[in-house]
Design an enzyme around this catalytic site. Structure first.
Site, mmCIF file in Angstrom:
data_model
loop_
_atom_site.group_PDB
_atom_site.id
_atom_site.type_symbol
_atom_site.label_atom_id
_atom_site.label_comp_id
_atom_site.label_asym_id
_atom_site.label_seq_id
_atom_site.Cartn_x
_atom_site.Cartn_y
_atom_site.Cartn_z
ATOM 1 N N VAL A 1 50.282 -25.726 -0.355
ATOM 2 C CA VAL A 1 49.394 -26.601 0.407
ATOM 3 C C VAL A 1 49.475 -26.220 1.876
ATOM 4 C CG1 VAL A 1 48.957 -28.983 1.145
ATOM 5 C CG2 VAL A 1 49.647 -28.537 -1.216
ATOM 6 N N ALA B 1 52.656 -25.976 6.261
ATOM 7 C CA ALA B 1 52.398 -25.702 4.846
ATOM 8 C C ALA B 1 53.643 -26.021 4.040
ATOM 9 C CB ALA B 1 52.024 -24.240 4.651
ATOM 10 N N LYS B 2 53.524 -26.044 2.763
ATOM 11 C CA LYS B 2 54.680 -26.138 1.877
ATOM 12 C C LYS B 2 54.266 -25.628 0.517
ATOM 13 C CE LYS B 2 58.945 -27.625 2.353
ATOM 14 N NZ LYS B 2 59.743 -27.637 3.599
ATOM 15 N N GLY B 3 55.252 -25.185 -0.256
ATOM 16 C CA GLY B 3 54.954 -24.728 -1.601
ATOM 17 C C GLY B 3 56.057 -25.156 -2.542
ATOM 18 N N ASP C 1 63.499 -22.944 0.976
ATOM 19 C CA ASP C 1 63.645 -24.399 0.966
ATOM 20 C C ASP C 1 64.602 -24.707 -0.182
ATOM 21 O OD1 ASP C 1 62.451 -26.874 2.317
ATOM 22 O OD2 ASP C 1 62.148 -27.364 0.219
#
Ligand code: NAD
Length: 422
Positions: A66, A111-113, A152
């Site tokens: 995202v 963002a992050k995934g 992460d």
């Protein structure tokens, strides 16, 4: 790996993120149109993909990337591997990344995934296969100029190396700047491993200084003795603080006269659990959180200070090294009790700041000395802390809202300058 251990006190992170956004938008008097733009992610991708397991079975996995906002620069944010990752969690984390990057003034969006999987049950070959396939699935989004992943929860420098290699294979040449948190030998940055713990120390020093206090002699309890907690312990002790308690998932050790942090680090590196460390009394993690110390540093997992134990916290300051260690319910109780919470978006921003340095070094193919990295980190983190305090004072809110207001206002200004296309 820590976050797999406890999923208790789970509050939907997207609900928290949106509530924080709405409250901040109110105090900033953001107009309705701006709220509409900033409240939703710009772009999101859900992928379902197969991975061949070691025993020949085929297993399907779901993954997400995202990009919340890219008005201030390329999207930046980690990729997590965990069983309960879902699109809502990733949306929330991407939004927080947007505010965090703006807050520290680095030219990134957020963002992050994530991939829903249990990495503890995957072999190394399966983990590599999953990482490479997921990278191919999100290939159209990521890139050094568009979206730069990082480690992460449950992802590390090895996984970043596989992502970098997979991306580079598609391009036909090496593209180190597509990820940060890489191993040093393929373009990682000096000082990245210690960066988050070091940033915590700079933030704490700045907040104390503002209140006319010094770190020297302050008592500190640290929950979590992994990457962030162990570096924070080492650096806070090096600045004269007295670290009286540390813990890991096995339990905690306490000594009112102060622990020998360097000895603890050495023993920890030999694989000894904190609960087996000599030189102190064994206590539980719950007891550690409730010690009468000057500074409590939660550096383990989310949801540790809750409505249930917030009344029993006796620290004067809470430095949120972990992401989301305090629930909104606890936040309110702590505020009423006059306990100062230094929010995660500011407190642990040292990590993304040195990631930014790694990206810049990768793009320039020119690497900096460690002294230069530390000096620049201190300058960015200390300034962001002073600006957060000033913003909190301006709007007469706590530091969490101050940080949120500072980050969101910068993204709103960037959005306004760019205008609406077409
Ligand atoms: P890590 O896995 O290296 O260390 C986590 C530590 O917490 C371990 O010592 C583990 O034993 C301990 N732990 C796990 N569950 C616990 C529990 N219930 N009680 C007490 N201790 C427990 O992880 P890390 O990289 O140090 O990250 C810690 C936190 O900091 C996470 O919330 C992470 O999201 C956040 N953070 C990390 C970075 C970074 O650069 N590593 C950057 C920003 C934020």
């Amino acid at each position: 790996m820590a976050e797999l251990v406890s999923q208790q006190h789970r509050v939907n992170p997207l609900t928290i993120a949106l509530d924080q956004f709405d409250r901040t938008a109110e105090i900033l008097h953001l107009d309705e149109d701006m709220r509409k733009v900033l409240r939703v992610p710009k772009r999101e991708l859900t992928v379902n993909f197969p991975v061949r397991m070691d025993d020949g079975r085929l297993e399907m996995f779901s993954g997400y990337r995202v990009q919340h906002n890219v008005n201030r620069g390329p999207a930046k944010g980690g990729i997590r591997f965990a069983p309960d990752v879902d699109i809502e969690e990733v949306r929330a984390l991407a939004m927080w990344m947007t505010w965090k990057c703006a807050l520290v003034g680095i030219p990134y969006g957020g963002a992050k995934g994530g991939v829903a999987c249990n990495p503890k049950q995957l072999s190394r070959t399966e983990l590599e296969g999953l990482t490479r396939r997921f990278t191919s699935e999100i290939y159209t989004l990521i890139g050094p100029e568009s979206d730069i992943p990082a480690p992460d929860m449950n992802t590390d420098s090895q996984i970043m190396a596989w992502i970098m290699d997979t991306y580079s294979m598609q391009r036909g040449y090496s593209v180190p700047a597509v990820v940060t948190g890489k191993p040093l030998e393929i373009g990682g940055s000096a000082g990245r491993t210690e960066a988050t713990g070091r940033g915590v120390t700079y933030v704490v020093e700045e907040v104390l200084g503002y209140r006319g206090e010094r770190l020297e002699g302050k008592t500190v309890a640290i929950q979590g003795f992994g990457n962030v907690g162990s570096h924070a312990a080492e650096l806070l002790a090096a600045q004269g603080a007295k670290v009286v308690a540390i813990s890991d998932v096995s339990g905690a050790v306490f000594n009112a006269r102060g622990l020998d942090v360097n000895a603890a680090l050495q023993i920890k590196n030999e694989g000894v659990l904190v609960s087996d460390l000599p030189g102190g009394e064994r206590i539980s993690n719950d007891e550690l959180l409730e010690l009468p110390v000057d500074i409590l540093v939660p550096a383990a997992i989310h949801g540790q200070i809750t409505g249930e134990n917030a009344d029993d916290i006796r620290a004067r300051y809470i430095a949120e090294a972990a992401n989301g260690p305090t629930t909104p319910e606890a936040d309110e109780i702590l505020r009423e009790r006059g306990i100062i919470v230094i929010p995660d978006v500011l407190c642990n921003a040292g990590g993304v700041t040195v990631s930014y340095f790694e990206w810049v070094q990768g793009l320039q193919a020119f690497f900096w000395e460690i002294d230069q990295i530390r000096r620049r980190l201190k300058s960015i983190i200390s300034r962001a802390t002073r600006e957060t305090i000033a913003t909190a004072e301006k709007y007469d809110v706590d530091l969490r809202m101050g940080a949120s207001a500072l980050g969101i206002s910068r993204v709103a200004e960037a959005t306004l300058s760019r205008g609406i296309y077409p």
